[in-house]
Design a protein around this motif. Structure first.
Motif, PDB file in Angstrom:
ATOM      1  N   VAL A  70       0.833  -1.202   0.000  1.00 16.24           N
ATOM      2  CA  VAL A  70       0.000   0.000   0.000  1.00 16.24           C
ATOM      3  C   VAL A  70       0.873   1.259   0.000  1.00 16.24           C
ATOM      4  O   VAL A  70       2.024   1.248   0.429  1.00 16.24           O
ATOM      5  CB  VAL A  70      -0.941   0.047   1.225  1.00 16.24           C
ATOM      6  CG1 VAL A  70      -1.917  -1.113   1.211  1.00 16.24           C
ATOM      7  CG2 VAL A  70      -0.172   0.078   2.520  1.00 16.24           C
ATOM      8  N   ASN A  80       0.088   5.298   1.216  1.00 17.64           N
ATOM      9  CA  ASN A  80      -0.929   6.070   1.923  1.00 17.64           C
ATOM     10  C   ASN A  80      -1.328   7.364   1.231  1.00 17.64           C
ATOM     11  O   ASN A  80      -2.479   7.753   1.283  1.00 17.64           O
ATOM     12  CB  ASN A  80      -0.484   6.365   3.355  1.00 17.64           C
ATOM     13  CG  ASN A  80      -0.661   5.148   4.240  1.00 17.64           C
ATOM     14  OD1 ASN A  80      -1.684   4.481   4.159  1.00 17.64           O
ATOM     15  ND2 ASN A  80       0.325   4.840   5.043  1.00 17.64           N
ATOM     16  N   SER A  81      -0.390   8.065   0.600  1.00 12.22           N
ATOM     17  CA  SER A  81      -0.727   9.359   0.020  1.00 12.22           C
ATOM     18  C   SER A  81      -0.063   9.565  -1.324  1.00 12.22           C
ATOM     19  O   SER A  81       1.168   9.654  -1.364  1.00 12.22           O
ATOM     20  CB  SER A  81      -0.316  10.479   0.983  1.00 12.22           C
ATOM     21  OG  SER A  81      -0.717  11.726   0.484  1.00 12.22           O
ATOM     22  N   TRP A 128      -3.620   7.423  -1.739  1.00 11.00           N
ATOM     23  CA  TRP A 128      -3.898   6.019  -1.449  1.00 11.00           C
ATOM     24  C   TRP A 128      -3.798   5.178  -2.719  1.00 11.00           C
ATOM     25  O   TRP A 128      -4.337   5.531  -3.765  1.00 11.00           O
ATOM     26  CB  TRP A 128      -5.290   5.852  -0.847  1.00 11.00           C
ATOM     27  CG  TRP A 128      -5.681   4.411  -0.708  1.00 11.00           C
ATOM     28  CD1 TRP A 128      -6.577   3.735  -1.483  1.00 11.00           C
ATOM     29  CD2 TRP A 128      -5.159   3.463   0.217  1.00 11.00           C
ATOM     30  NE1 TRP A 128      -6.651   2.415  -1.070  1.00 11.00           N
ATOM     31  CE2 TRP A 128      -5.792   2.216  -0.037  1.00 11.00           C
ATOM     32  CE3 TRP A 128      -4.218   3.522   1.236  1.00 11.00           C
ATOM     33  CZ2 TRP A 128      -5.518   1.069   0.696  1.00 11.00           C
ATOM     34  CZ3 TRP A 128      -3.951   2.380   1.967  1.00 11.00           C
ATOM     35  CH2 TRP A 128      -4.590   1.178   1.700  1.00 11.00           C
ATOM     36  N   HIS A 129      -3.071   4.076  -2.614  1.00 12.25           N
ATOM     37  CA  HIS A 129      -3.033   3.091  -3.691  1.00 12.25           C
ATOM     38  C   HIS A 129      -2.819   1.722  -3.078  1.00 12.25           C
ATOM     39  O   HIS A 129      -1.889   1.508  -2.306  1.00 12.25           O
ATOM     40  CB  HIS A 129      -1.912   3.383  -4.690  1.00 12.25           C
ATOM     41  CG  HIS A 129      -1.922   2.427  -5.845  1.00 12.25           C
ATOM     42  ND1 HIS A 129      -0.856   1.629  -6.141  1.00 12.25           N
ATOM     43  CD2 HIS A 129      -2.882   2.121  -6.757  1.00 12.25           C
ATOM     44  CE1 HIS A 129      -1.143   0.884  -7.200  1.00 12.25           C
ATOM     45  NE2 HIS A 129      -2.370   1.167  -7.592  1.00 12.25           N
TER      46      HIS A 129
END
Length: 125
Positions: A78, A80-81, A83-84
């Motif tokens: 993942v 976070n910024s 989000w993916h």
């Protein structure tokens, strides 16, 4: 069965075709991209199954989350910024390999993933 959406795209610089894979299927963010090594869109479509088997996670092989119906447990990739969700894998080593290939701010976290979505919850082990 995990659902992906695939589109073949022509690389402007090389005039070769590559495959963009979207997960979940209604996502606007690319999940994976193949190398631009196809001569035509038809060739890319014919070769997609092999590409998929090589690089796309098989979420159906993961254990079900006993606390959340329709969710699976594993090691997620993942960012976070922004989000993916980059996939979820049974083996932490595979997830780390994928995270390294995606680069940037991707990390590997253990948790639960709702199939056919980009939903993920971190779980303490």
């Amino acid at each position: 069965m995990t659902k992906y959406r695939c589109e073949s795209v022509t690389d402007v610089a090389s005039c070769k075709v590559y495959i963009e894979v979207f997960y979940p299927a209604d996502s606007h963010q690319v999940f994976r991209t193949s190398p631009a090594n196809f001569d035509t869109h038809e060739a890319a479509e014919r070769e997609f199954i092999q590409f998929a088997n090589d690089v796309l996670p098989d979420f159906t092989s993961l254990p079900a989350d006993p606390n959340n119906q329709g969710w699976v447990l594993g090691f997620a990739v993942v960012k976070n910024s922004p989000w993916h969700f980059g996939g979820i894998y049974a083996q932490e080593e595979m997830a780390a390999h994928v995270a390294a290939n995606l680069g940037g701010d991707y990390e590997v976290l253990y948790g639960s993933h709702k199939e056919d979505s980009d939903d993920f919850m971190r779980i303490s082990r």
